[in-house]
Scaffold this motif. Structure first.
Motif, mmCIF file in Angstrom:
data_model
loop_
_atom_site.group_PDB
_atom_site.id
_atom_site.type_symbol
_atom_site.label_atom_id
_atom_site.label_comp_id
_atom_site.label_asym_id
_atom_site.label_seq_id
_atom_site.Cartn_x
_atom_site.Cartn_y
_atom_site.Cartn_z
ATOM 1 N N HIS A 1 -14.590 -21.736 5.751
ATOM 2 C CA HIS A 1 -15.869 -22.306 5.332
ATOM 3 C C HIS A 1 -15.863 -23.805 5.608
ATOM 4 O O HIS A 1 -14.847 -24.370 6.043
ATOM 5 C CB HIS A 1 -16.126 -22.025 3.849
ATOM 6 C CG HIS A 1 -14.934 -22.262 2.972
ATOM 7 N ND1 HIS A 1 -14.474 -23.517 2.653
ATOM 8 C CD2 HIS A 1 -14.081 -21.383 2.378
ATOM 9 C CE1 HIS A 1 -13.410 -23.414 1.883
ATOM 10 N NE2 HIS A 1 -13.144 -22.128 1.705
ATOM 11 N N ASN B 1 -7.191 -13.085 9.035
ATOM 12 C CA ASN B 1 -8.617 -12.995 8.713
ATOM 13 C C ASN B 1 -8.941 -13.570 7.340
ATOM 14 O O ASN B 1 -9.783 -13.039 6.606
ATOM 15 C CB ASN B 1 -9.084 -11.526 8.779
ATOM 16 C CG ASN B 1 -8.961 -10.956 10.177
ATOM 17 O OD1 ASN B 1 -9.276 -11.624 11.156
ATOM 18 N ND2 ASN B 1 -8.487 -9.724 10.267
ATOM 19 N N GLU B 2 -8.262 -14.668 6.990
ATOM 20 C CA GLU B 2 -8.570 -15.327 5.730
ATOM 21 C C GLU B 2 -9.894 -16.075 5.850
ATOM 22 O O GLU B 2 -10.373 -16.365 6.939
ATOM 23 C CB GLU B 2 -7.437 -16.289 5.343
ATOM 24 C CG GLU B 2 -6.146 -15.560 4.997
ATOM 25 C CD GLU B 2 -5.058 -16.501 4.514
ATOM 26 O OE1 GLU B 2 -5.300 -17.728 4.510
ATOM 27 O OE2 GLU B 2 -3.971 -16.019 4.157
ATOM 28 N N SER B 3 -10.484 -16.395 4.712
ATOM 29 C CA SER B 3 -11.820 -16.995 4.694
ATOM 30 C C SER B 3 -11.828 -18.373 5.340
ATOM 31 O O SER B 3 -10.845 -19.109 5.296
ATOM 32 C CB SER B 3 -12.311 -17.113 3.247
ATOM 33 O OG SER B 3 -11.473 -17.984 2.504
#
Length: 284
Positions: free
Chosen positions: A115, A111-113
């Motif tokens: 973008h 669940n790392e960011s």
């Protein structure tokens, strides 16, 4: 930072050695097999931990050595073939662009960011592998792309597994012994395959391949040893370390390839290298 610089140098040397093997007619697979026993011996010598076989088998990181050892013998062979068939720069970029694999793993499972900049970096990384693999004819045949793609996936899987295992299971004092037993697993698998090939008369043994294994084994051990040491640095995130490591290896091997191996790069190849560096900065 010193650990990171040493990891760059020793990782880059692996690609140089593979390129030299082609020039002196060393059997890549045999050299790879014997390199692992040399790497294992180096780790045993440098380990500050007293060795006890029963205790080693009970270590939480031991199953990880089996997983990584299997991948090492497979992916290292692909790396050698890629360096010889596609060139030093292609092998380096395909291998180092594998940073994308652990990044995707982190997004999906930790669940790392995520973008736009990171997604753009992933797209550019794949584009970079395409351009750096293209030949002067402008046509990219499937057989010329297959090895770099397999190397991309395999090296990424190794980086992901190594980062996960060292983070959760390997104490700092166990770095050398963990590395050593990973190499021992790779040697055990490799020697079985080599023995089968010799028995079936698919290949023949030559002493010079052992010498090739010695030349390859020492930088191979230290490339893994110093990468793990760098990953254990508390004030740097693993994504930053992988980024700097991979950029360093790409630049190091590209410069050496141009200066000492007369590798010829097209404008598209140079564009691929630039795109690769941009992609690495975007995904950190």
């Amino acid at each position: 930072m010193l650990d990171l610089v040493l990891a760059i140098i020793f990782s880059g040397l692996l690609f140089i050695v593979f390129t030299l093997f082609k020039k002196i007619n060393i059997d890549v697979f045999q050299a790879i097999v014997f390199n692992y026993i040399i790497a294992f011996t180096t780790g045993m010598i440098l380990s500050p931990v007293e060795i006890n076989t029963d205790e080693i088998l009970q270590q939480t990181w031991f199953p990880g050595t089996l997983f990584l050892g299997f991948l090492f013998i497979v992916v290292f062979n692909i790396m050698g073939k890629t360096a010889q068939v596609n060139g030093l720069t292609v092998a380096s970029v395909a291998s180092k662009m594998s940073l994308i694999v652990p990044v995707l793993f982190g997004i999906l499972f930790f669940n790392e960011s995520i973008h736009f900049k990171k997604l753009l970096g992933i797209f550019l990384a794949l584009t970079a592998v395409y351009f750096v693999s293209k030949k002067d004819s402008g046509q990219l045949r499937f057989d010329s792309l297959l090895l770099p793609c397999l190397l991309f996936i395999g090296a990424g899987t190794i980086d992901t597994g190594m980062n996960f295992i060292q983070r959760f299971y390997v104490p700092q004092n166990d770095t050398a012994i963990f590395s050593a037993f990973t190499f021992l697993t790779a040697f055990s698998i490799g020697i079985l395959i080599l023995s089968y090939r010799i028995f079936r008369k698919q290949t023949s043994f030559h002493f010079k391949n052992i010498l090739g294994g010695i030349i390859l084994g020492i930088p191979n051990f230290f490339s893994m040893f110093y990468m793990i040491k760098a990953l254990q640095t508390k004030n740097m995130e693993s994504a930053t370390i992988f980024t700097l490591l991979n950029i360093g290896v790409i630049l190091f091997t590209t410069i050496l390839g141009l200066l000492f191996f007369q590798e010829k790069l097209s404008k598209q190849n140079f564009a691929g290298i630039i795109i690769a560096i941009i992609a690495l900065f975007l995904v950190r």
